[in-house]
Scaffold this motif. Structure first.
Motif, PDB file in Angstrom:
ATOM      1  N   TYR A   2     -22.176  17.795  30.997  1.00 37.09           N
ATOM      2  CA  TYR A   2     -22.000  16.531  31.466  1.00 37.09           C
ATOM      3  C   TYR A   2     -21.164  15.928  30.788  1.00 37.09           C
ATOM      4  CZ  TYR A   2     -21.362  11.523  32.969  1.00 37.09           C
ATOM      5  OH  TYR A   2     -21.260  10.867  33.123  1.00 37.09           O
ATOM      6  N   GLY A   3     -21.414  16.234  29.148  1.00 35.41           N
ATOM      7  CA  GLY A   3     -19.795  15.437  28.124  1.00 35.41           C
ATOM      8  C   GLY A   3     -18.612  16.463  28.113  1.00 35.41           C
ATOM      9  N   LEU A   4     -19.450  17.818  28.260  1.00 35.08           N
ATOM     10  CA  LEU A   4     -18.199  18.129  28.840  1.00 35.08           C
ATOM     11  C   LEU A   4     -16.602  17.845  29.595  1.00 35.08           C
ATOM     12  CD1 LEU A   4     -18.744  22.312  27.517  1.00 35.08           C
ATOM     13  CD2 LEU A   4     -17.109  21.033  25.953  1.00 35.08           C
ATOM     14  N   ARG A   5     -17.280  17.740  30.511  1.00 35.57           N
ATOM     15  CA  ARG A   5     -16.623  17.025  32.644  1.00 35.57           C
ATOM     16  C   ARG A   5     -15.948  16.261  31.797  1.00 35.57           C
ATOM     17  NH1 ARG A   5     -21.209  18.516  35.284  1.00 35.57           N
ATOM     18  NH2 ARG A   5     -21.583  17.129  35.499  1.00 35.57           N
ATOM     19  N   ALA A   6     -16.777  14.911  31.125  1.00 29.33           N
ATOM     20  CA  ALA A   6     -16.661  13.426  31.054  1.00 29.33           C
ATOM     21  C   ALA A   6     -15.153  13.853  29.700  1.00 29.33           C
ATOM     22  CB  ALA A   6     -16.918  12.381  30.510  1.00 29.33           C
ATOM     23  N   ALA A   7     -15.477  14.563  28.844  1.00 32.26           N
ATOM     24  CA  ALA A   7     -14.509  15.244  27.851  1.00 32.26           C
ATOM     25  C   ALA A   7     -12.775  15.212  28.492  1.00 32.26           C
ATOM     26  CB  ALA A   7     -15.321  15.160  26.677  1.00 32.26           C
TER      27      ALA A   7
ATOM     28  N   ALA B  36     -11.063  18.814  29.542  1.00 32.58           N
ATOM     29  CA  ALA B  36     -10.931  20.751  29.360  1.00 32.58           C
ATOM     30  C   ALA B  36     -10.775  20.785  27.979  1.00 32.58           C
ATOM     31  CB  ALA B  36      -9.662  21.291  30.416  1.00 32.58           C
ATOM     32  N   GLY B  37     -11.474  21.657  27.129  1.00 33.28           N
ATOM     33  CA  GLY B  37     -11.219  21.842  25.726  1.00 33.28           C
ATOM     34  C   GLY B  37     -11.759  21.101  25.269  1.00 33.28           C
ATOM     35  N   ALA B  38     -12.922  20.329  25.118  1.00 31.65           N
ATOM     36  CA  ALA B  38     -13.549  19.716  24.318  1.00 31.65           C
ATOM     37  C   ALA B  38     -14.609  20.245  23.647  1.00 31.65           C
ATOM     38  CB  ALA B  38     -14.079  18.263  24.983  1.00 31.65           C
ATOM     39  N   THR B  39     -15.331  20.163  22.932  1.00 31.52           N
ATOM     40  CA  THR B  39     -16.542  20.657  21.901  1.00 31.52           C
ATOM     41  C   THR B  39     -17.511  20.227  22.128  1.00 31.52           C
ATOM     42  OG1 THR B  39     -14.918  22.232  20.832  1.00 31.52           O
ATOM     43  CG2 THR B  39     -16.997  21.896  20.268  1.00 31.52           C
ATOM     44  N   PRO B  40     -18.544  20.140  22.897  1.00 28.37           N
ATOM     45  CA  PRO B  40     -19.834  19.204  23.036  1.00 28.37           C
ATOM     46  C   PRO B  40     -20.030  19.060  21.065  1.00 28.37           C
ATOM     47  CG  PRO B  40     -20.107  22.140  23.484  1.00 28.37           C
ATOM     48  CD  PRO B  40     -19.296  21.564  22.722  1.00 28.37           C
ATOM     49  N   ALA B  41     -20.603  18.153  20.973  1.00 22.83           N
ATOM     50  CA  ALA B  41     -21.574  17.630  19.411  1.00 22.83           C
ATOM     51  C   ALA B  41     -22.142  17.421  20.478  1.00 22.83           C
ATOM     52  CB  ALA B  41     -20.749  16.160  19.428  1.00 22.83           C
ATOM     53  N   VAL B  42     -23.753  18.516  19.404  1.00 24.05           N
ATOM     54  CA  VAL B  42     -25.247  18.087  20.450  1.00 24.05           C
ATOM     55  C   VAL B  42     -25.666  18.606  18.253  1.00 24.05           C
ATOM     56  CG1 VAL B  42     -27.482  19.388  20.848  1.00 24.05           C
ATOM     57  CG2 VAL B  42     -25.539  19.268  22.727  1.00 24.05           C
ATOM     58  N   GLU B  43     -26.811  17.026  18.496  1.00 29.31           N
ATOM     59  CA  GLU B  43     -27.073  17.125  16.722  1.00 29.31           C
ATOM     60  C   GLU B  43     -28.818  17.098  17.906  1.00 29.31           C
ATOM     61  OE1 GLU B  43     -28.717  13.997  13.425  1.00 29.31           O
ATOM     62  OE2 GLU B  43     -26.937  13.723  15.272  1.00 29.31           O
ATOM     63  N   LEU B  44     -29.672  18.586  17.134  1.00 26.63           N
ATOM     64  CA  LEU B  44     -30.987  18.769  17.258  1.00 26.63           C
ATOM     65  C   LEU B  44     -32.194  18.165  16.623  1.00 26.63           C
ATOM     66  CD1 LEU B  44     -30.880  22.255  18.524  1.00 26.63           C
ATOM     67  CD2 LEU B  44     -30.983  20.393  20.397  1.00 26.63           C
ATOM     68  N   ARG B  45     -32.626  17.445  16.803  1.00 27.51           N
ATOM     69  CA  ARG B  45     -33.593  16.969  15.608  1.00 27.51           C
ATOM     70  C   ARG B  45     -34.985  16.991  15.998  1.00 27.51           C
ATOM     71  NH1 ARG B  45     -31.793  10.969  14.534  1.00 27.51           N
ATOM     72  NH2 ARG B  45     -30.469  11.230  16.352  1.00 27.51           N
ATOM     73  N   GLU B  46     -35.621  17.707  15.577  1.00 26.07           N
ATOM     74  CA  GLU B  46     -36.901  17.774  16.518  1.00 26.07           C
ATOM     75  C   GLU B  46     -37.734  17.425  15.495  1.00 26.07           C
ATOM     76  OE1 GLU B  46     -38.429  21.825  15.871  1.00 26.07           O
ATOM     77  OE2 GLU B  46     -36.735  22.863  16.652  1.00 26.07           O
ATOM     78  N   ARG B  47     -39.353  16.431  16.066  1.00 27.34           N
ATOM     79  CA  ARG B  47     -40.608  15.730  15.653  1.00 27.34           C
ATOM     80  C   ARG B  47     -41.350  15.804  15.633  1.00 27.34           C
ATOM     81  NH1 ARG B  47     -43.041  10.853  18.842  1.00 27.34           N
ATOM     82  NH2 ARG B  47     -43.117  12.241  20.848  1.00 27.34           N
TER      83      ARG B  47
END
Length: 91
Positions: A73-78, A80-91
């Motif tokens: 979804y993020g790539l489609r919204a941004a 073509a050519g966008a890089t996803p920005a995902v930050e994983l935080r485990e609790r």
């Protein structure tokens, strides 16, 4: 991947945490108020993916599926050519 027992419900954050804590949900995606307007103005819209880790294999699959949906979804919204920005935080 679709599952026959998948269910979608709209609940607030407290109900989501309760459902995860008591085994009524495996994964939840919390979309905060203002998400759409932040997305429209490119102001760093975020979502939180919560996963019940009781069954680690199921949790990893659910987390991976949810991450792929959000990234797609993020790539489609941004655009073509966008890089996803995902930050994983485990609790």
């Amino acid at each position: 991947m679709a599952h026959a027992d998948a269910e979608v419900r709209r609940v607030d954050g407290a109900h989501l945490a309760d459902a995860l804590d008591h085994g009524r949900a495996i994964v939840g995606v919390e979309i905060p108020a203002g998400f759409a307007s932040k997305l429209a103005t490119h102001s760093g819209a975020t979502v939180q993916i919560l996963v019940d880790g009781t069954n680690s294999n199921t949790a990893l699959i659910a987390r991976g599926d949810a991450e792929r949906i959000v990234q797609s979804y993020g790539l489609r919204a941004a655009g073509a050519g966008a890089t996803p920005a995902v930050e994983l935080r485990e609790r």
